[in-house]
Design an enzyme around this catalytic site. Structure first.
Site, PDB file in Angstrom:
ATOM      1  N   ASP A  41      15.139  10.862  -9.837  1.00 50.42           N
ATOM      2  CA  ASP A  41      16.492  11.330  -9.478  1.00 50.42           C
ATOM      3  C   ASP A  41      16.540  11.649  -7.987  1.00 50.42           C
ATOM      4  O   ASP A  41      16.385  10.742  -7.186  1.00 50.42           O
ATOM      5  CB  ASP A  41      16.910  12.505 -10.358  1.00 50.42           C
ATOM      6  CG  ASP A  41      17.140  12.078 -11.805  1.00 50.42           C
ATOM      7  OD1 ASP A  41      17.346  10.867 -12.041  1.00 50.42           O
ATOM      8  OD2 ASP A  41      17.106  12.936 -12.703  1.00 50.42           O
ATOM      9  N   HIS A  97       0.814  -1.221   0.000  1.00 47.20           N
ATOM     10  CA  HIS A  97       0.000   0.000   0.000  1.00 47.20           C
ATOM     11  C   HIS A  97       0.846   1.270   0.000  1.00 47.20           C
ATOM     12  O   HIS A  97       0.314   2.372   0.064  1.00 47.20           O
ATOM     13  CB  HIS A  97      -0.916  -0.026   1.235  1.00 47.20           C
ATOM     14  CG  HIS A  97      -2.121   0.853   1.123  1.00 47.20           C
ATOM     15  ND1 HIS A  97      -2.318   1.953   1.933  1.00 47.20           N
ATOM     16  CD2 HIS A  97      -3.193   0.808   0.286  1.00 47.20           C
ATOM     17  CE1 HIS A  97      -3.458   2.531   1.617  1.00 47.20           C
ATOM     18  NE2 HIS A  97      -4.012   1.857   0.619  1.00 47.20           N
ATOM     19  N   LYS A 111       2.888   4.461  -1.201  1.00 48.57           N
ATOM     20  CA  LYS A 111       2.774   5.360  -2.358  1.00 48.57           C
ATOM     21  C   LYS A 111       3.968   6.321  -2.338  1.00 48.57           C
ATOM     22  O   LYS A 111       3.952   7.332  -1.621  1.00 48.57           O
ATOM     23  CB  LYS A 111       1.471   6.158  -2.315  1.00 48.57           C
ATOM     24  CG  LYS A 111       0.244   5.418  -1.783  1.00 48.57           C
ATOM     25  CD  LYS A 111      -0.176   4.261  -2.647  1.00 48.57           C
ATOM     26  CE  LYS A 111      -1.262   3.438  -1.962  1.00 48.57           C
ATOM     27  NZ  LYS A 111      -2.476   4.146  -1.656  1.00 48.57           N
TER      28      LYS A 111
END
Length: 556
Positions: A227, A220, A222
Site C-alpha cells: 500500500d 539487484h 531490493k
C-alpha cells in the site's frame, strides 16, 4: 550529452578535463574510453600515484541548485538539497521512518504487511528462495489475494514481483516455480517480471553456464512495498536473509508519494523485462524490444526512456507539491487544510531515491555518491559498509585523497556469503582478502592509517551483507545523512547491475539517534584491521587466486 556521459563514467581526473571540452563530443568520448582503460590498468598496480591526493580538486563540483533558497521552505535548511536537481525530493516527518535491526524483524514485518495490504504489494529482489520460509511468504501472498476476492466489496489488490531472470531461473526448483501457483490462480492480479540484462546475448549467452551467466549483469534492486508503506533494504527474499544474514533495512510508513514512485519504478523495469506466464514460459511486453534477441542499442534507449520518464514525472510532481505547499497564495489553502485538520506536520526528513542502471546510461547513484565523498570536509566522519569489499577506482581515489575520516566495515572471510562454497566460488572470499590487503597496503604507503580505518565484521554462525554509509558532519556525534539500499560500491554495482538506494537526510535528533545506533550495532561486531590481520592463516591467499583476481574482480 556525450561529454556528460563520458565524464560520469571515467576516473576523477578525466572528469574535470572533459568539463573543459564543451561542444567536442567525439574527443570527449575518446577520452572517456581512454579513461576506462587507464582505470582498468591502474587496478593492477600495487601503488597509486601521489596525484590522487588532488582527487577533491579534480572531481566534479557539486550540482548547482536550480532555484534560489526560500525562507518558507524547510528544504532550504540542509546542505544536500542539490540532490533534488537529479531526482525527486520527498519531505516526510521523521516519525514515519523506522530503522530495523535484524533479519527476523525484517521477515515478520514483511509477513505482517502482506497480510494487511489492500491495494498493492510490490516486491523487487534479486531472487526468491525455495525453502520453507520463502514458501511461508508466498502463502501469505496467496491468503491475502484470496481474501481480496472473497471480501464483501472485492478490492483491486495487485501483486507485482520483479526478479532477475538468470538468478530466478537457476535449478529445477527456483523462483519461477515458487511463484507459478500464484500466477495460475490469480492471473488478473499477479505480475511476475524477470529482468534479463541486454549484455548477455548471442554466443555469450549460449556458452556461459548457469551461475556464471549471472556475472554479466543482474536485477539487484531490493524494494518491498505494501500500500503506502515501503521497506528499502539490501536483503533478498531468501531464508538466510530472514534468519542469520545481517543486512540493513528502513521502513517508511504512510509515505504515499514515495510508494507511488517505487511502484512506478518497478513497473518501468518490469515493462522492459520478460513476463512469466502460467505455463513457465516468458513473453516480452507488447511493443517492447526483446532484451537479448532484439537490437541492443534500441532496447537500452527504450529502457532509459521508460525509467527516466518515471524519475522526471515524479520530480515534476514533487516540485508542484512543493510550490503549492510553501509558495504564494497556496499558503491560504494550506491554512484552510490545517483548519480542517488535514495538514501534515512540516517535514524534518528528506528522502532522495538514487538509481544506477549503467546498461541504460543512468548513473544518478554514482554521481551522488562521488559528490558526497568529494564534499565531505575535514573533520567529517564517513562510516561505509559493504558485504563485498571491491570499491571502484573512483571511490578508492576519493577515500584515499579526500579529507574526511573513514571507517570501512567489510566482511571477514568467515562471514562472506561465498565462504565454504563449492568450486571456483569457494575462492571468492580469498579474492576479497587479496583486494583488502592491497587497499590496506596503499593506505599505509600514503600514511593514512589514522584517517582511513578498515574493520572486519565477524559473528559466529552469521554472514554479512550490509551496505551503505553514514555521514557525520564535523563536530557532530550523530549522522545527518545515510545511504541505504542495494549498491555495494563495487564495479558490478556501478557498471553491470540495476541498483537503487535512498539518501535519507534528517534534522530529527530522534532519527539521527536511530541511525547512529544502527551503525554502532554493526561496528560493535568487528575488529580493526592491521598488518597482523594478514598474517593469520585464514588470510593466506594462494598464488593462483592473486593472479586471477585482477582479471575477474569486475565480475563479483
Amino acid at each position: 550529452m556525450a561529454a556528460a556521459a563520458a565524464a560520469a563514467a571515467g576516473p576523477v581526473l578525466w572528469r574535470r578535463l572533459l568539463g573543459l571540452l564543451p561542444g567536442r563530443p567525439g574527443l570527449a568520448a575518446l577520452l572517456g574510453r581512454l579513461s576506462d582503460r587507464l582505470g582498468r590498468n591502474r587496478d593492477r598496480r600495487r601503488r597509486r600515484s601521489p596525484w590522487l591526493l588532488l582527487a577533491p580538486l579534480l572531481s566534479p563540483t557539486v550540482p548547482q541548485v536550480t532555484s534560489p533558497p526560500c525562507c518558507l521552505c524547510p528544504e532550504s535548511v540542509h546542505r544536500f538539497q542539490w540532490i533534488r536537481n537529479l531526482v525527486p525530493e520527498f519531505g516526510v516527518c521523521s516519525s514515519h521512518v523506522r530503522v530495523l535491526s535484524s533479519p527476523a524483524e525484517f521477515f515478520e514485518l514483511m509477513k505482517g504487511q502482506i497480510k494487511v495490504a489492500k491495494r498493492r504489494v510490490v516486491m523487487a529482489s534479486l531472487y526468491l528462495g525455495t525453502g520453507p520460509l520463502e514458501q511461508e511468504l508466498v502463502d501469505c501472498l496467496e491468503s491475502t489475494l484470496e481474501k481480496s476476492l472473497q471480501a464483501k466489496f472485492p478490492s483491486d489488490l495487485k501483486v507485482s514481483i520483479l526478479l532477475d531472470f538468470t538468478r530466478g531461473s537457476r535449478g529445477r526448483k527456483n523462483s519461477r516455480t515458487m511463484l507459478l501457483p500464484l500466477l495460475q490462480r490469480f492471473p488478473e492480479q499477479v505480475r511476475v517480471s524477470l529482468f534479463h540484462t541486454p549484455n548477455l546475448r548471442g554466443l555469450l549467452r549460449l556458452l556461459i553456464p548457469e551461475r556464471f551467466n549471472e556475472t554479466i549483469g543482474l536485477q539487484h534492486i531490493k524494494v518491498y512495498l505494501f500500500d503506502n508503506n515501503v521497506i528499502l533494504s539490501g536483503a533478498n527474499l531468501s531464508d538466510s536473509y530472514f534468519t542469520n544474514r545481517q543486512d540493513r533495512y528502513v521502513f517508511l510508513q504512510d509515505c504515499p508519494e514515495i510508494a507511488d514512485f517505487f511502484t512506478e519504478l518497478v513497473d518501468a523495469v518490469g515493462d522492459v523485462s520478460l513476463q512469466l506466464q502460467g505455463d513457465d514460459t516468458v513473453q516480452v511486453v507488447e511493443g517492447m524490444v526483446h532484451p537479448y534477441k532484439g537490437d541492443r542499442a534500441a532496447y537500452c534507449r527504450a529502457a532509459n526512456k521508460r525509467v527516466m520518464d518515471v524519475i522526471h514525472s515524479a520530480r515534476a510532481r514533487q516540485q508542484v507539491l512543493h510550490a503549492q505547499t510553501f509558495h504564494g497564495d497556496s499558503l491560504l489553502t494550506q491554512e484552510d487544510a490545517a483548519a480542517a485538520g488535514d495538514r501534515r506536520p512540516a517535514p524534518d526528513t528528506w528522502i532522495y531515491p538514487l538509481i544506477q542502471m549503467k546498461p541504460f546510461e543512468i548513473q544518478i547513484d554514482e554521481i551522488v555518491t562521488e559528490t558526497l565523498l568529494t564534499e565531505a570536509e575535514r573533520g567529517a566522519k564517513v562510516y561505509l559498509t559493504t558485504g563485498y569489499f571491491n570499491l571502484t577506482q573512483a571511490y578508492m581515489d576519493l577515500v584515499l585523497g579526500t579529507r574526511a575520516e573513514y571507517q570501512i566495515l567489510l566482511a571477514s572471510p568467515e562471514v562472506n556469503g561465498f565462504f565454504g562454497a563449492k568450486g571456483v566460488a569457494g575462492a571468492i572470499p580469498a579474492a576479497y582478502v587479496h583486494i583488502e590487503r592491497q587497499f590496506y597496503g596503499e593506505v599505509c604507503s600514503l600514511g593514512q592509517q589514522e584517517r582511513v580505518r578498515l574493520q572486519e565484521y565477524w559473528r559466529r554462525g552469521w554472514t554479512f551483507h550490509a551496505k551503505g554509509l553514514w555521514l557525520y558532519l564535523a563536530g557532530s556525534s550523530l549522522p545527518c545523512l545515510t545511504l541505504i539500499g542495494s549498491p555495494n560500491f563495487g564495479y558490478r554495482s556501478v557498471h553491470r547491475d540495476l541498483e537503487a538506494q535512498i539518501a535519507i537526510v534528517t534534522e530529527s535528533r530522534a532519527l539521527q539517534q536511530q541511525l547512529h545506533q544502527e551503525q554502532e550495532q554493526l561496528y560493535l561486531c568487528s575488529g580493526v584491521v592491521s598488518s597482523a590481520t594478514f598474517e593469520q592463516p585464514s588470510r593466506q591467499v594462494k598464488l593462483w587466486v592473486k593472479m586471477v583476481t585482477p582479471l575477474i574482480k569486475n565480475f563479483f
